[in-house]
Enzyme design. Structure first.
Site, short mmCIF file in Angstrom:
data_model
loop_
_atom_site.label_atom_id
_atom_site.label_comp_id
_atom_site.label_asym_id
_atom_site.label_seq_id
_atom_site.Cartn_x
_atom_site.Cartn_y
_atom_site.Cartn_z
N SER A 23 0.83 -1.20 0.00
CA SER A 23 0.00 0.00 0.00
C SER A 23 0.87 1.26 0.00
CB SER A 23 -0.89 0.01 1.24
OG SER A 23 -1.64 1.21 1.28
N LYS A 47 -3.26 2.71 -2.25
CA LYS A 47 -2.89 3.65 -1.20
C LYS A 47 -4.01 3.71 -0.15
CE LYS A 47 -0.95 7.26 0.71
NZ LYS A 47 0.36 7.10 1.38
N ASN A 71 10.30 7.51 5.57
CA ASN A 71 9.31 8.38 4.96
C ASN A 71 8.17 8.64 5.92
OD1 ASN A 71 6.57 7.03 3.88
ND2 ASN A 71 8.18 5.49 3.91
N ALA A 72 7.58 9.83 5.78
CA ALA A 72 6.38 10.20 6.54
C ALA A 72 5.48 10.97 5.59
CB ALA A 72 6.76 11.06 7.75
N GLY A 74 2.12 10.82 5.65
CA GLY A 74 0.93 11.32 6.35
C GLY A 74 -0.36 10.93 5.66
N ASN A 129 -5.19 -0.38 7.90
CA ASN A 129 -3.91 0.25 8.23
C ASN A 129 -3.97 0.74 9.68
OD1 ASN A 129 -1.73 1.89 8.61
ND2 ASN A 129 -1.94 2.99 6.68
N CYS A 132 -2.04 3.86 11.95
CA CYS A 132 -2.51 5.26 12.10
C CYS A 132 -2.59 5.64 13.56
CB CYS A 132 -3.94 5.42 11.64
SG CYS A 132 -4.22 5.21 9.96
C1 LIG Z 1 6.00 6.34 0.03
C2 LIG Z 1 5.32 5.28 0.86
C3 LIG Z 1 3.95 5.40 1.12
C4 LIG Z 1 3.29 4.44 1.90
N1 LIG Z 1 1.96 4.56 2.11
C5 LIG Z 1 1.30 3.61 2.83
C6 LIG Z 1 -0.09 3.67 3.01
O1 LIG Z 1 -0.79 4.56 2.50
N2 LIG Z 1 -0.69 2.72 3.75
C7 LIG Z 1 0.02 1.67 4.32
O2 LIG Z 1 -0.58 0.81 4.98
N3 LIG Z 1 1.36 1.58 4.13
C8 LIG Z 1 2.00 2.52 3.40
N4 LIG Z 1 3.35 2.40 3.20
C9 LIG Z 1 4.05 1.24 3.78
C10 LIG Z 1 4.23 0.15 2.74
O3 LIG Z 1 2.99 -0.40 2.31
C11 LIG Z 1 5.07 -1.01 3.32
O4 LIG Z 1 4.45 -1.57 4.43
C12 LIG Z 1 6.42 -0.52 3.76
O5 LIG Z 1 7.04 0.13 2.70
C13 LIG Z 1 7.29 -1.68 4.28
O6 LIG Z 1 7.41 -2.65 3.32
P1 LIG Z 1 8.51 -3.77 3.45
O7 LIG Z 1 8.22 -4.47 4.75
O8 LIG Z 1 8.32 -4.66 2.24
O9 LIG Z 1 9.81 -3.06 3.45
C14 LIG Z 1 4.03 3.34 2.43
C15 LIG Z 1 5.41 3.23 2.16
C16 LIG Z 1 6.04 4.17 1.39
C17 LIG Z 1 7.51 4.00 1.12
#
Ligand SMILES: Cc1cc2nc3c(=O)[nH]c(=O)nc-3n(C[C@H](O)[C@H](O)[C@H](O)COP(=O)(O)O)c2cc1C
Length: 164
Positions: A23, A47, A71-72, A74, A129, A132
């Site tokens: 996501s 997303k 990253n953050a 938000g 998610n 949050c």
């Molecule tokens: C730019 C970016 C945006 C993300 N946005 C979300 C999100 O909207 N919702 C969510 O549950 N995780 C979000 N994540 C987390 C990713 O889905 C994922 O869990 C995280 O990158 C860790 O993945 P990995 O364990 O394969 O490294 C985001 C990650 C990144 C890098």
């Protein structure tokens, strides 16, 4: 040679491969469709979406670290209505199953989004998610403690029949 069968069954959902997107790393799919053939994925996890549009954090939102990046974002997103009206019809035109990632500040907000997705065509599951901040618990993430996690999941279970 016959192609390898990678199909799996995930909580009753048949997926042609277990490879699904993370996501937030794939937006709503449209943004990356020129680079990736979506039909080769098991599903697109979109997303995280919220009840209303969220603007996300001010920049800078990413920093490089010696071991990768932080990253953050938000949870910047255009809200569940936009997803239903714009993103989902496009994803359905691509014939890829959609896992809807949902987020909220409160249990009520999560429930609103899950309810809005109840009969959304092409949505095969809901990803919750729970990283949050929970505004009803001093801003601590739902996932930080078992009780808020159980509470939100239990309420969502009664809001939707989709796999959570
Ligand atoms: C730019 C970016 C945006 C993300 N946005 C979300 C999100 O909207 N919702 C969510 O549950 N995780 C979000 N994540 C987390 C990713 O889905 C994922 O869990 C995280 O990158 C860790 O993945 P990995 O364990 O394969 O490294 C985001 C990650 C990144 C890098």
């Amino acid at each position: 040679m016959a192609p390898v069968d990678l199909s799996v069954n995930l909580a009753g959902i048949p997926l042609r491969t277990p490879v699904v997107t993370a996501s937030g790393c794939f937006a709503s799919g449209q943004e990356v469709a020129e680079f990736v053939d979506l039909r080769q994925l098991g599903a697109v996890v979109v997303k995280s979406m919220t009840m209303e549009p969220w603007a996300g954090k001010p920049s800078p939102r990413m920093v490089e670290t010696p071991s990768g990046m932080l990253n953050a974002i938000g949870l910047q997103n255009k809200g569940v209505e936009h997803f239903l009206q714009v993103d989902l019809p496009w994803l359905n035109s691509q014939r890829v199953p959609v896992i809807a990632s949902i987020a909220g500040n409160t249990v009520q907000e999560f429930m609103y989004v899950a309810d809005a997705l109840r009969r959304a065509p092409g949505v095969v599951a809901v990803e919750v998610n729970i990283s949050c901040p929970n505004l009803e618990d001093h801003g601590r993430a739902f996932a930080m403690r078992p009780e808020p996690t159980l509470n939100v999941m239990r309420k969502l279970r009664s809001s939707t029949d989709l796999p959570l």
